[in-house]
Write a protein that holds these residues in place. Structure first.
Motif, PDB file in Angstrom:
ATOM      1  N   LEU A   1      15.959   2.247   4.692  1.00 35.19           N
ATOM      2  CA  LEU A   1      14.994   2.322   3.592  1.00 35.19           C
ATOM      3  C   LEU A   1      15.490   3.258   2.505  1.00 35.19           C
ATOM      4  O   LEU A   1      16.004   4.339   2.806  1.00 35.19           O
ATOM      5  N   VAL A   2      15.328   2.847   1.250  1.00 31.09           N
ATOM      6  CA  VAL A   2      15.549   3.739   0.121  1.00 31.09           C
ATOM      7  C   VAL A   2      14.200   3.972  -0.549  1.00 31.09           C
ATOM      8  O   VAL A   2      13.411   3.042  -0.716  1.00 31.09           O
ATOM      9  N   TYR A   3      13.952   5.226  -0.906  1.00 27.86           N
ATOM     10  CA  TYR A   3      12.646   5.645  -1.432  1.00 27.86           C
ATOM     11  C   TYR A   3      12.824   6.485  -2.681  1.00 27.86           C
ATOM     12  O   TYR A   3      13.743   7.305  -2.763  1.00 27.86           O
ATOM     13  N   GLY A   4      11.947   6.259  -3.632  1.00 30.58           N
ATOM     14  CA  GLY A   4      11.938   7.091  -4.830  1.00 30.58           C
ATOM     15  C   GLY A   4      10.536   7.178  -5.393  1.00 30.58           C
ATOM     16  O   GLY A   4       9.896   6.142  -5.635  1.00 30.58           O
ATOM     17  N   SER A   5      10.046   8.385  -5.587  1.00 37.69           N
ATOM     18  CA  SER A   5       8.717   8.601  -6.151  1.00 37.69           C
ATOM     19  C   SER A   5       8.845   9.251  -7.518  1.00 37.69           C
ATOM     20  O   SER A   5       9.367  10.362  -7.642  1.00 37.69           O
ATOM     21  N   SER A   6       8.385   8.546  -8.541  1.00 34.02           N
ATOM     22  CA  SER A   6       8.409   9.059  -9.919  1.00 34.02           C
ATOM     23  C   SER A   6       9.822   9.410 -10.375  1.00 34.02           C
ATOM     24  O   SER A   6      10.030  10.398 -11.073  1.00 34.02           O
TER      25      SER A   6
ATOM     26  N   VAL B   1       4.362   8.166   3.975  1.00 35.84           N
ATOM     27  CA  VAL B   1       4.590   8.719   5.320  1.00 35.84           C
ATOM     28  C   VAL B   1       4.079   7.737   6.376  1.00 35.84           C
ATOM     29  O   VAL B   1       4.778   7.428   7.351  1.00 35.84           O
ATOM     30  N   ASN B   2       2.870   7.239   6.186  1.00 34.64           N
ATOM     31  CA  ASN B   2       2.300   6.279   7.131  1.00 34.64           C
ATOM     32  C   ASN B   2       3.145   5.012   7.201  1.00 34.64           C
ATOM     33  O   ASN B   2       3.348   4.441   8.280  1.00 34.64           O
ATOM     34  N   TYR B   3       3.638   4.592   6.052  1.00 33.74           N
ATOM     35  CA  TYR B   3       4.478   3.384   5.966  1.00 33.74           C
ATOM     36  C   TYR B   3       5.763   3.549   6.775  1.00 33.74           C
ATOM     37  O   TYR B   3       6.163   2.650   7.511  1.00 33.74           O
TER      38      TYR B   3
ATOM     39  N   ILE C   1       6.865  13.801   7.740  1.00 35.11           N
ATOM     40  CA  ILE C   1       7.465  12.901   8.722  1.00 35.11           C
ATOM     41  C   ILE C   1       8.078  13.699   9.868  1.00 35.11           C
ATOM     42  O   ILE C   1       7.907  13.367  11.052  1.00 35.11           O
ATOM     43  N   LYS C   2       8.799  14.763   9.549  1.00 34.79           N
ATOM     44  CA  LYS C   2       9.478  15.583  10.547  1.00 34.79           C
ATOM     45  C   LYS C   2       8.502  16.200  11.542  1.00 34.79           C
ATOM     46  O   LYS C   2       8.850  16.399  12.718  1.00 34.79           O
TER      47      LYS C   2
ATOM     48  N   ASN D   1       8.692   2.312  11.658  1.00 33.39           N
ATOM     49  CA  ASN D   1       9.694   2.949  12.516  1.00 33.39           C
ATOM     50  C   ASN D   1      11.074   3.008  11.860  1.00 33.39           C
ATOM     51  O   ASN D   1      12.102   2.788  12.515  1.00 33.39           O
ATOM     52  N   TYR D   2      11.112   3.324  10.579  1.00 28.32           N
ATOM     53  CA  TYR D   2      12.394   3.477   9.894  1.00 28.32           C
ATOM     54  C   TYR D   2      13.079   4.753  10.370  1.00 28.32           C
ATOM     55  O   TYR D   2      12.448   5.806  10.486  1.00 28.32           O
ATOM     56  N   GLN D   3      14.375   4.669  10.629  1.00 31.07           N
ATOM     57  CA  GLN D   3      15.119   5.802  11.166  1.00 31.07           C
ATOM     58  C   GLN D   3      16.110   6.398  10.170  1.00 31.07           C
ATOM     59  O   GLN D   3      16.314   7.603  10.144  1.00 31.07           O
TER      60      GLN D   3
END
Length: 215
Positions: free
Chosen positions: A103-108, A32-34, A57-58, A39-41
């Motif tokens: 940005l693409v994100y994936g956790s576990s 979230v901090n990252y 984030i929201k 400032n990724y949109q």
């Protein structure tokens, strides 16, 4: 989707009572901090589950959030509580995007790919930057995915060195970090020097891989 896996396992949970969702909250806050600091949109999350990160984030800023999900349970929950999110049903291995996300994100989620190279390649083609978190890895073996025939889902322990080498062929890794269960963050290379690298690394820590795409 893979013809070998119908992903029914990911529907066998109760929203609000999923054990792994609350594991290592420091990792989620770090992400979230990252996002806020950079400032990724336009963000794509693969395998978002209960969307813990998006909720945080929201509460601070509005972003264009998109998800790629295989579970009908999580898709239904998303539609109910976050109707503004763009939902795409499917697996990373079959994902083709006409959009280019920030940005693409994936956790576990990487551990559950049935073809980790194809899945990562597709995700990085869709985004300028990437942020992935692993909950288990090894310093032996290879990048072959393993199917659990009893539980009927893909769950693999990949060779982290070979995984990083592969990612560096399709992207540029900017940092690799370890987030411990107490929130302490270490550079992965420093961490690797002081641990026993034999066997599976699965102790509640998270390994973060961040960088940019070459696509």
């Amino acid at each position: 989707m893979s013809k070998f896996d119908d992903y029914k396992k990911w529907n066998d949970y109760e929203i609000g009572n999923i054990p792994f969702v609350g594991s290592n909250p420091h990792e989620r806050q770090f992400f979230v901090n990252y996002v806020l600091e950079n400032n990724y949109q336009h963000i794509l999350e693969c395998g978002p589950g209960e969307l813990v990160e998006y909720k945080k984030i929201k509460s601070i800023k509005q972003v264009n959030y998109n998800i790629l999900e295989v579970s009908d349970l999580f898709i239904s929950n998303c539609k109910k509580i976050f109707p503004e999110i763009n939902i795409m049903k499917g697996a990373a291995e079959s994902f083709i995007s006409e959009k280019k996300y920030d940005l693409v994100y994936g956790s576990s989620v990487i551990e559950h790919f049935y073809n980790v190279q194809l899945g990562l390649s597709n995700l990085l083609k869709s985004s300028r930057n990437f942020f992935f978190s692993l909950f288990k890895w090894s310093h032996s073996g290879d990048l072959t995915s393993q199917y659990n025939t009893k539980k009927k889902y893909w769950t693999s322990v990949f060779n982290i060195d070979k995984l990083l080498d592969y990612i560096n062929t399709i992207g540029v890794i900017r940092f690799v970090k370890i987030i411990k269960t107490d929130g302490v963050i270490e550079d992965y290379n420093d961490y690797k020097k002081i641990i026993d690298t034999n066997g599976i690394q699965r102790n509640g820590y998270r390994l973060i891989i961040e960088g940019s795409s070459l696509s």
